[in-house]
Design a protein around this motif. Structure first.
Motif, PDB file in Angstrom:
ATOM      1  N   PHE A 104      12.644  -7.140  -8.923  1.00  0.00           N
ATOM      2  CA  PHE A 104      13.263  -6.321  -9.918  1.00  0.00           C
ATOM      3  C   PHE A 104      13.010  -7.204 -10.510  1.00  0.00           C
ATOM      4  O   PHE A 104      12.992  -6.926 -12.597  1.00  0.00           O
ATOM      5  CB  PHE A 104      13.764  -5.299  -9.150  1.00  0.00           C
ATOM      6  CG  PHE A 104      13.471  -4.473  -8.364  1.00  0.00           C
ATOM      7  CD1 PHE A 104      12.392  -4.283  -8.038  1.00  0.00           C
ATOM      8  CD2 PHE A 104      15.379  -3.943  -7.356  1.00  0.00           C
ATOM      9  CE1 PHE A 104      11.933  -2.843  -6.789  1.00  0.00           C
ATOM     10  CE2 PHE A 104      14.730  -2.966  -6.712  1.00  0.00           C
ATOM     11  CZ  PHE A 104      12.990  -2.432  -6.606  1.00  0.00           C
ATOM     12  N   ASP A 105      13.443  -8.560 -10.411  1.00  0.00           N
ATOM     13  CA  ASP A 105      14.064  -9.454 -11.615  1.00  0.00           C
ATOM     14  C   ASP A 105      12.835 -10.034 -12.146  1.00  0.00           C
ATOM     15  O   ASP A 105      12.379  -9.950 -13.634  1.00  0.00           O
ATOM     16  CB  ASP A 105      14.651 -10.569 -10.955  1.00  0.00           C
ATOM     17  CG  ASP A 105      16.421 -10.052 -10.842  1.00  0.00           C
ATOM     18  OD1 ASP A 105      16.855  -9.300 -11.203  1.00  0.00           O
ATOM     19  OD2 ASP A 105      16.997 -11.010 -10.410  1.00  0.00           O
ATOM     20  N   GLU A 106      11.650 -10.089 -11.722  1.00  0.00           N
ATOM     21  CA  GLU A 106      10.394 -10.235 -12.008  1.00  0.00           C
ATOM     22  C   GLU A 106      10.108  -9.377 -13.362  1.00  0.00           C
ATOM     23  O   GLU A 106       9.670  -9.481 -14.028  1.00  0.00           O
ATOM     24  CB  GLU A 106       8.828 -10.857 -10.958  1.00  0.00           C
ATOM     25  CG  GLU A 106       9.676 -11.863 -10.455  1.00  0.00           C
ATOM     26  CD  GLU A 106       8.649 -12.620  -9.664  1.00  0.00           C
ATOM     27  OE1 GLU A 106       7.857 -12.087  -9.791  1.00  0.00           O
ATOM     28  OE2 GLU A 106       9.170 -13.013  -8.674  1.00  0.00           O
ATOM     29  N   ILE A 107       9.713  -8.177 -12.718  1.00  0.00           N
ATOM     30  CA  ILE A 107       9.787  -7.094 -13.595  1.00  0.00           C
ATOM     31  C   ILE A 107       9.864  -6.991 -14.540  1.00  0.00           C
ATOM     32  O   ILE A 107       9.707  -6.174 -16.055  1.00  0.00           O
ATOM     33  CB  ILE A 107       9.109  -5.670 -12.619  1.00  0.00           C
ATOM     34  CG1 ILE A 107       8.725  -5.603 -11.225  1.00  0.00           C
ATOM     35  CG2 ILE A 107       9.106  -4.865 -14.118  1.00  0.00           C
ATOM     36  CD1 ILE A 107       8.793  -4.507 -10.739  1.00  0.00           C
ATOM     37  N   ILE A 108      11.937  -6.838 -14.795  1.00  0.00           N
ATOM     38  CA  ILE A 108      12.711  -6.725 -16.021  1.00  0.00           C
ATOM     39  C   ILE A 108      12.546  -8.126 -17.037  1.00  0.00           C
ATOM     40  O   ILE A 108      13.025  -7.715 -18.185  1.00  0.00           O
ATOM     41  CB  ILE A 108      13.705  -6.161 -15.215  1.00  0.00           C
ATOM     42  CG1 ILE A 108      14.932  -5.181 -16.017  1.00  0.00           C
ATOM     43  CG2 ILE A 108      14.755  -7.755 -15.036  1.00  0.00           C
ATOM     44  CD1 ILE A 108      15.804  -4.753 -15.867  1.00  0.00           C
ATOM     45  N   GLN A 109      11.524  -9.112 -16.145  1.00  0.00           N
ATOM     46  CA  GLN A 109      11.771  -9.622 -17.807  1.00  0.00           C
ATOM     47  C   GLN A 109      11.240  -9.681 -19.444  1.00  0.00           C
ATOM     48  O   GLN A 109      10.360  -9.641 -19.708  1.00  0.00           O
ATOM     49  CB  GLN A 109      10.760 -11.182 -17.027  1.00  0.00           C
ATOM     50  CG  GLN A 109      11.231 -12.075 -16.071  1.00  0.00           C
ATOM     51  CD  GLN A 109      12.606 -12.558 -16.291  1.00  0.00           C
ATOM     52  OE1 GLN A 109      13.175 -12.807 -17.577  1.00  0.00           O
ATOM     53  NE2 GLN A 109      14.068 -12.693 -15.554  1.00  0.00           N
ATOM     54  N   SER A 110      11.449  -8.418 -19.911  1.00  0.00           N
ATOM     55  CA  SER A 110      11.476  -8.797 -20.960  1.00  0.00           C
ATOM     56  C   SER A 110      12.337  -8.274 -21.809  1.00  0.00           C
ATOM     57  O   SER A 110      13.857  -7.541 -21.523  1.00  0.00           O
ATOM     58  CB  SER A 110      10.939  -6.650 -20.517  1.00  0.00           C
ATOM     59  OG  SER A 110      10.582  -6.129 -22.091  1.00  0.00           O
ATOM     60  N   PRO A 111      12.568  -7.959 -23.023  1.00  0.00           N
ATOM     61  CA  PRO A 111      13.439  -7.669 -24.405  1.00  0.00           C
ATOM     62  C   PRO A 111      14.167  -6.284 -24.198  1.00  0.00           C
ATOM     63  O   PRO A 111      14.399  -5.674 -24.927  1.00  0.00           O
ATOM     64  CB  PRO A 111      13.512  -8.740 -25.712  1.00  0.00           C
ATOM     65  CG  PRO A 111      11.245  -8.059 -25.166  1.00  0.00           C
ATOM     66  CD  PRO A 111      11.273  -8.823 -23.918  1.00  0.00           C
ATOM     67  N   GLU A 132      18.878  -2.464 -29.517  1.00  0.00           N
ATOM     68  CA  GLU A 132      18.260  -0.905 -29.198  1.00  0.00           C
ATOM     69  C   GLU A 132      16.591  -1.293 -29.036  1.00  0.00           C
ATOM     70  O   GLU A 132      16.137  -1.714 -29.527  1.00  0.00           O
ATOM     71  CB  GLU A 132      19.248  -1.023 -31.473  1.00  0.00           C
ATOM     72  CG  GLU A 132      20.376  -0.446 -30.955  1.00  0.00           C
ATOM     73  CD  GLU A 132      20.316  -0.120 -32.531  1.00  0.00           C
ATOM     74  OE1 GLU A 132      19.867   0.999 -33.475  1.00  0.00           O
ATOM     75  OE2 GLU A 132      21.420  -0.254 -32.905  1.00  0.00           O
ATOM     76  N   ASN A 133      16.213   0.274 -28.741  1.00  0.00           N
ATOM     77  CA  ASN A 133      15.174   0.486 -28.268  1.00  0.00           C
ATOM     78  C   ASN A 133      15.238   1.784 -28.171  1.00  0.00           C
ATOM     79  O   ASN A 133      15.007   2.927 -27.530  1.00  0.00           O
ATOM     80  CB  ASN A 133      14.742   0.035 -26.402  1.00  0.00           C
ATOM     81  CG  ASN A 133      13.363   0.067 -25.987  1.00  0.00           C
ATOM     82  OD1 ASN A 133      11.955   0.393 -26.638  1.00  0.00           O
ATOM     83  ND2 ASN A 133      13.466  -0.023 -25.205  1.00  0.00           N
ATOM     84  N   PRO A 134      13.933   1.970 -28.986  1.00  0.00           N
ATOM     85  CA  PRO A 134      13.736   3.671 -29.561  1.00  0.00           C
ATOM     86  C   PRO A 134      12.780   4.489 -28.291  1.00  0.00           C
ATOM     87  O   PRO A 134      12.937   5.878 -28.359  1.00  0.00           O
ATOM     88  CB  PRO A 134      13.213   3.949 -31.088  1.00  0.00           C
ATOM     89  CG  PRO A 134      12.535   2.542 -31.197  1.00  0.00           C
ATOM     90  CD  PRO A 134      13.233   1.285 -30.593  1.00  0.00           C
ATOM     91  N   LEU A 135      12.611   3.086 -27.432  1.00  0.00           N
ATOM     92  CA  LEU A 135      11.491   4.201 -26.306  1.00  0.00           C
ATOM     93  C   LEU A 135      11.966   3.542 -24.720  1.00  0.00           C
ATOM     94  O   LEU A 135      12.055   2.923 -23.776  1.00  0.00           O
ATOM     95  CB  LEU A 135       9.861   3.531 -26.345  1.00  0.00           C
ATOM     96  CG  LEU A 135       9.371   3.243 -27.716  1.00  0.00           C
ATOM     97  CD1 LEU A 135       8.479   2.490 -27.594  1.00  0.00           C
ATOM     98  CD2 LEU A 135       9.007   5.205 -27.836  1.00  0.00           C
ATOM     99  N   HIS A 136      13.549   3.711 -25.070  1.00  0.00           N
ATOM    100  CA  HIS A 136      14.013   3.494 -24.364  1.00  0.00           C
ATOM    101  C   HIS A 136      14.047   3.805 -22.731  1.00  0.00           C
ATOM    102  O   HIS A 136      13.768   3.795 -21.941  1.00  0.00           O
ATOM    103  CB  HIS A 136      16.218   3.409 -24.442  1.00  0.00           C
ATOM    104  CG  HIS A 136      16.537   4.490 -25.238  1.00  0.00           C
ATOM    105  ND1 HIS A 136      16.603   5.932 -23.938  1.00  0.00           N
ATOM    106  CD2 HIS A 136      16.539   4.760 -26.152  1.00  0.00           C
ATOM    107  CE1 HIS A 136      17.407   7.129 -24.642  1.00  0.00           C
ATOM    108  NE2 HIS A 136      16.800   6.116 -25.838  1.00  0.00           N
TER     109      HIS A 136
END
Length: 171
Positions: A104-111, A132-136
């Motif tokens: 999961f940690d590898e997948i979530i490496q994103s701002p 903030e992410n309008p596509l949350h």
């Protein structure tokens, strides 16, 4: 001989200063390594942007933020009941969680998403905060599908993941 003794003392003083310089260099290198480890630990516990504000002397209460629209994801790793030795069962659980959470940690490496914490068998992340992410909602839905696939890819018999998410305001 008096000149020889003087030269010998000077030589000895230079060697001592050189040794002190090497010790200082080693100490600075070690301190730098500890700082990097401390930074990594801090960033694993709170968002980098919050940590940086605290380091710059901002009042901790001022670092609190309100976000009107975020999506929080909860992923619970489940495993088939193990029978037999309790210690072996506990070790299997630890190994299973380590493999799943690492994936999961590898997948979530994103701002676009941020790992909040793990509690027991539950992995919690958020999209829309602290950045903030309008596509949350879409980000978390995609993350959910990737988590499901990562559990399949691990090929661990009897292991699955339950995923739920909630959208709304948070502080």
């Amino acid at each position: 001989f008096s000149g020889f003794k003087h030269y010998s003392r000077l030589d000895l003083m230079c060697e001592r200063e050189e040794q002190r310089a090497e010790e200082l260099e080693t100490s600075l290198s070690l301190a730098d390594s500890w700082k990097k480890q401390g930074d990594e630990l801090l960033y694993s516990m709170i968002p980098r942007s919050v940590a940086d504000r605290l380091r710059n002397g901002q009042d901790p209460l001022a670092t609190c933020q309100t976000f009107e629209e975020v999506t929080v994801i909860f992923a619970e790793v489940e495993e088939a009941a193990f029978t037999g030795d309790a210690i072996q069962s506990a070790m299997n659980t630890v190994n299973t969680l380590n493999a799943a959470f690492s994936a999961f940690d590898e997948i979530i490496q994103s701002p676009m998403a941020y790992k909040v914490e793990t509690v027991g068998k539950v992995y919690m992340a958020v999209s829309g905060a602290p950045d903030e992410n309008p596509l949350h909602m879409q980000t978390v839905a995609d993350l959910s599908l990737q988590m499901l696939q990562s559990i399949k890819n691990l090929e661990m018999d009897g292991v699955s993941v339950k995923i739920g998410f909630h959208t709304g305001p948070v502080v």
